[in-house]
Design a protein around this motif. Structure first.
Motif, mmCIF file in Angstrom:
data_model
loop_
_atom_site.group_PDB
_atom_site.id
_atom_site.type_symbol
_atom_site.label_atom_id
_atom_site.label_comp_id
_atom_site.label_asym_id
_atom_site.label_seq_id
_atom_site.Cartn_x
_atom_site.Cartn_y
_atom_site.Cartn_z
ATOM 1 N N ASP A 1 0.830 -1.201 0.000
ATOM 2 C CA ASP A 1 0.000 0.000 0.000
ATOM 3 C C ASP A 1 0.869 1.258 0.000
ATOM 4 N N ARG A 2 2.101 1.125 -0.450
ATOM 5 C CA ARG A 2 3.040 2.245 -0.467
ATOM 6 C C ARG A 2 2.533 3.421 -1.299
ATOM 7 N N GLY A 3 1.641 3.152 -2.255
ATOM 8 C CA GLY A 3 1.088 4.222 -3.083
ATOM 9 C C GLY A 3 -0.241 4.743 -2.574
ATOM 10 N N GLY A 4 -0.676 4.258 -1.412
ATOM 11 C CA GLY A 4 -1.917 4.735 -0.822
ATOM 12 C C GLY A 4 -3.024 3.708 -0.782
ATOM 13 N N SER A 5 -2.957 2.692 -1.655
ATOM 14 C CA SER A 5 -3.954 1.611 -1.649
ATOM 15 C C SER A 5 -3.256 0.319 -2.031
ATOM 16 N N PRO A 6 -3.816 -0.821 -1.634
ATOM 17 C CA PRO A 6 -3.157 -2.101 -1.939
ATOM 18 C C PRO A 6 -3.091 -2.361 -3.452
ATOM 19 N N GLN A 7 -1.882 -2.506 -3.964
ATOM 20 C CA GLN A 7 -1.644 -2.799 -5.376
ATOM 21 C C GLN A 7 -0.531 -3.833 -5.485
ATOM 22 N N ILE A 8 -0.413 -4.436 -6.661
ATOM 23 C CA ILE A 8 0.597 -5.466 -6.886
ATOM 24 C C ILE A 8 1.812 -4.847 -7.555
ATOM 25 N N TYR A 9 2.976 -5.183 -7.019
ATOM 26 C CA TYR A 9 4.249 -4.676 -7.513
ATOM 27 C C TYR A 9 5.147 -5.850 -7.896
ATOM 28 N N ARG A 10 6.200 -5.524 -8.641
ATOM 29 C CA ARG A 10 7.200 -6.533 -9.022
ATOM 30 C C ARG A 10 8.586 -5.952 -8.783
ATOM 31 N N MET A 11 9.477 -6.777 -8.239
ATOM 32 C CA MET A 11 10.852 -6.338 -8.017
ATOM 33 C C MET A 11 11.799 -7.505 -8.266
ATOM 34 N N PRO A 12 13.104 -7.252 -8.416
ATOM 35 C CA PRO A 12 14.062 -8.352 -8.570
ATOM 36 C C PRO A 12 14.026 -9.270 -7.352
ATOM 37 N N GLY B 1 -8.543 -0.006 -10.589
ATOM 38 C CA GLY B 1 -9.153 -0.098 -9.277
ATOM 39 C C GLY B 1 -8.201 0.259 -8.153
ATOM 40 N N SER B 2 -8.763 0.393 -6.952
ATOM 41 C CA SER B 2 -7.989 0.845 -5.794
ATOM 42 C C SER B 2 -7.645 -0.287 -4.835
ATOM 43 N N TYR B 3 -7.909 -1.543 -5.230
ATOM 44 C CA TYR B 3 -7.672 -2.663 -4.312
ATOM 45 C C TYR B 3 -7.392 -3.909 -5.129
ATOM 46 N N ASN B 4 -6.104 -4.306 -5.202
ATOM 47 C CA ASN B 4 -5.696 -5.504 -5.930
ATOM 48 C C ASN B 4 -4.718 -6.284 -5.071
ATOM 49 N N VAL B 5 -5.060 -7.546 -4.744
ATOM 50 C CA VAL B 5 -4.288 -8.329 -3.783
ATOM 51 C C VAL B 5 -4.171 -9.783 -4.250
ATOM 52 N N SER B 6 -3.444 -10.575 -3.492
ATOM 53 C CA SER B 6 -3.349 -12.038 -3.654
ATOM 54 C C SER B 6 -2.851 -12.473 -5.029
ATOM 55 N N PRO B 7 -1.659 -12.019 -5.439
ATOM 56 C CA PRO B 7 -1.147 -12.425 -6.752
ATOM 57 C C PRO B 7 -0.707 -13.884 -6.778
ATOM 58 N N ALA B 8 -0.861 -14.517 -7.943
ATOM 59 C CA ALA B 8 -0.331 -15.860 -8.206
ATOM 60 C C ALA B 8 0.106 -15.894 -9.663
ATOM 61 N N VAL B 9 1.261 -16.482 -9.922
ATOM 62 C CA VAL B 9 1.824 -16.537 -11.272
ATOM 63 C C VAL B 9 1.651 -17.938 -11.838
ATOM 64 N N SER B 10 1.256 -18.024 -13.112
ATOM 65 C CA SER B 10 1.086 -19.337 -13.735
ATOM 66 C C SER B 10 2.451 -20.009 -13.914
ATOM 67 N N PRO B 11 2.510 -21.335 -13.792
ATOM 68 C CA PRO B 11 3.786 -22.039 -13.944
ATOM 69 C C PRO B 11 4.458 -21.822 -15.295
ATOM 70 N N ASP B 12 3.670 -21.516 -16.337
ATOM 71 C CA ASP B 12 4.285 -21.261 -17.643
ATOM 72 C C ASP B 12 4.751 -19.812 -17.787
ATOM 73 N N GLY B 13 4.507 -18.992 -16.761
ATOM 74 C CA GLY B 13 4.995 -17.623 -16.758
ATOM 75 C C GLY B 13 4.183 -16.639 -17.573
ATOM 76 N N ARG B 14 3.078 -17.068 -18.160
ATOM 77 C CA ARG B 14 2.315 -16.186 -19.047
ATOM 78 C C ARG B 14 1.297 -15.323 -18.319
ATOM 79 N N TRP B 15 0.808 -15.788 -17.173
ATOM 80 C CA TRP B 15 -0.350 -15.157 -16.566
ATOM 81 C C TRP B 15 -0.123 -14.791 -15.106
ATOM 82 N N LEU B 16 -0.838 -13.760 -14.685
ATOM 83 C CA LEU B 16 -0.918 -13.385 -13.282
ATOM 84 C C LEU B 16 -2.392 -13.341 -12.907
ATOM 85 N N THR B 17 -2.755 -14.036 -11.843
ATOM 86 C CA THR B 17 -4.131 -13.935 -11.352
ATOM 87 C C THR B 17 -4.087 -13.241 -9.992
ATOM 88 N N PHE B 18 -5.155 -12.530 -9.676
ATOM 89 C CA PHE B 18 -5.214 -11.798 -8.418
ATOM 90 C C PHE B 18 -6.666 -11.463 -8.112
#
Length: 425
Positions: free
Chosen positions: A300-311, A324-341
């Protein structure tokens, strides 16, 4: 544990116990896919006298995948030694036919055999034979479904894989490991205190989770086969949200030892602690990318829960979600193509989203209002999540286009935090 979880789930072990193998879920399948392969699964000769109906389990597996449509086999009395008449089955609308038999061996084990036919070309697509104890008949049925799935689609099936989930009934919290359809569940842990955030190791041999049995959240990892477990993170403050690296050598956890919830890396043995984030907000729910080079997480570093990526080793973070202002619970597909949340829309509904990582395109694939904890099948073709249906917490699977869903209705109380295991057995 997510600081942004839509449910308060605080109330774990003490004991490893064997769960019953009776049917615990009822599966309701809804929707129709754009293209579904028509297949007939004939009743296996000799299966009527057994508690597990192999052909019925195979049929249900294939239907739940969204890739197959069952064609009525009628009362066809065929087994793996029969040579069916292709034209007859094409006339029934079946492009493939599976036949088989179940019989008892002299040593008490069960002999299960099957064969798959391409009725369009009249080709024998092969078969398999298994000699197992009766308790393994469900697993054999799932493996037969996997064989059929791979022969027809060219991709690996996921029916013989496992899932983990948590139930709460009265004041008892239980962590279960079960077949991919929720059946044949075994208790991994049971407690009067909460169990949350289960996470499979890449090989499927261990399950990490957060237990409150000491009245504070501690991360453990437990061997599935033996029940032996070890603490991974038991630092001052809260220890939560374990995530495994793809090679199983590293983990990321969320700790409050230095103040707000932040991400820390450590080895699978709990050594070599390294702080990965240092933000003025709450960072939580980490998950590795499929190649292990990045970590997705919620902040929530930007003010609302969002998904980020870092090394994966830490560093500057890039925001991934913007709708939207609320995105949580990320999961990455094993083939690397998709992100669900999970996103919360303007009407207050929590729904499963799917993002194509290459393009950033996001689609809503659920039509319920109370979704949580999405998790990909190991072949990246289905998503498992928890939601509410008919006034109860249930598990649901969906195809990536959202067109075909299977609701797993449990008789074990509320069902939460499902996670689909890897290819392992």
């Amino acid at each position: 544990m997510s600081m942004f979880s839509r449910r308060s789930f605080l109330s774990v072990p003490a004991a490893l116990a064997a769960g019953g193998a009776m049917a615990q879920f009822r599966v309701d399948i809804t929707g129709v896919g754009a293209t579904q392969f028509p297949i007939a699964i004939a009743p296996f000769r000799g299966e009527a006298g057994w508690t597990q109906q192999v052909s019925a389990i195979v049929r249900a597996d294939l239907e739940r995948s969204g890739q197959f449509r069952s064609v009525d086999a009628g009362g066809a009395a065929l087994d793996e030694s029969a040579r069916p008449t292709p034209a007859e089955w094409r006339g029934r609308g079946a492009d493939a036919l599976a036949v088989g038999s179940v019989s008892k061996l002299a040593d008490g084990r069960v002999d299960v055999r099957f064969r798959l036919w391409d009725t369009v070309r009249g080709q024998d697509l092969g078969g398999q034979a298994y000699a197992v104890v009766e308790a393994d008949m469900r697993l054999v049925a799932h493996r037969i479904a996997d064989y059929i799935y791979e022969k027809i689609t060219g991709e690996k099936g996921v029916f013989a894989t496992r899932i983990a989930y948590v139930t709460k009934a009265a004041q008892r919290h239980t962590l279960w490991v079960a077949d991919s359809d929720g059946e044949a569940a075994q208790v991994a842990l049971a407690s009067a205190e909460p169990i949350i955030s289960p996470a499979w190791s890449p090989g499927g041999a261990e399950l990490a989770y957060v237990s409150f049995e000491t009245r504070k959240p501690v991360v453990y990892s437990q061997e599935i086969a033996t029940g032996k477990r070890r603490p991974i993170a038991a630092f001052k403050g809260s220890n939560s949200a374990p995530a495994w690296s793809p090679d199983g050598s590293q983990m990321v956890v969320v700790l409050t030892r230095d103040g707000l919830s932040q991400l820390y890396g450590l080895s699978r043995s709990g050594e070599g602690l390294k702080r990965l984030t240092n933000s003025p907000g709450i960072d939580t729910e980490p998950v590795f990318s499929a190649d292990g080079k990045s970590i997705y997480f919620v902040s929530d570093r930007g003010g609302s829960p969002q998904i980020y990526r870092m090394p994966a080793g830490g560093g500057s973070a890039e925001r991934i979600t913007f709708n939207g202002s609320y995105n949580v619970s990320p999961a990455v597909s094993p083939d690397g193509r998709w992100l669900t949340f999970i996103t919360r829309n303007g009407g207050g509904a929590f729904r499963v989203q799917l993002m194509e990582l290459a393009s950033g395109t996001v689609t809503t694939i659920s039509d319920t209002r109370d979704d949580e904890s999405p998790s990909f099948a190991p072949n990246s073709r289905l998503i498992l999540y928890a939601t509410r249906a008919q006034g109860r917490d249930v598990l649901m699977t969906t195809t990536l286009d959202g067109k075909i869903k299977a609701t797993l209705l449990s008789n074990r109380g509320d069902v939460r935090e499902p996670v689909w295991g890897p290819f392992s057995r």
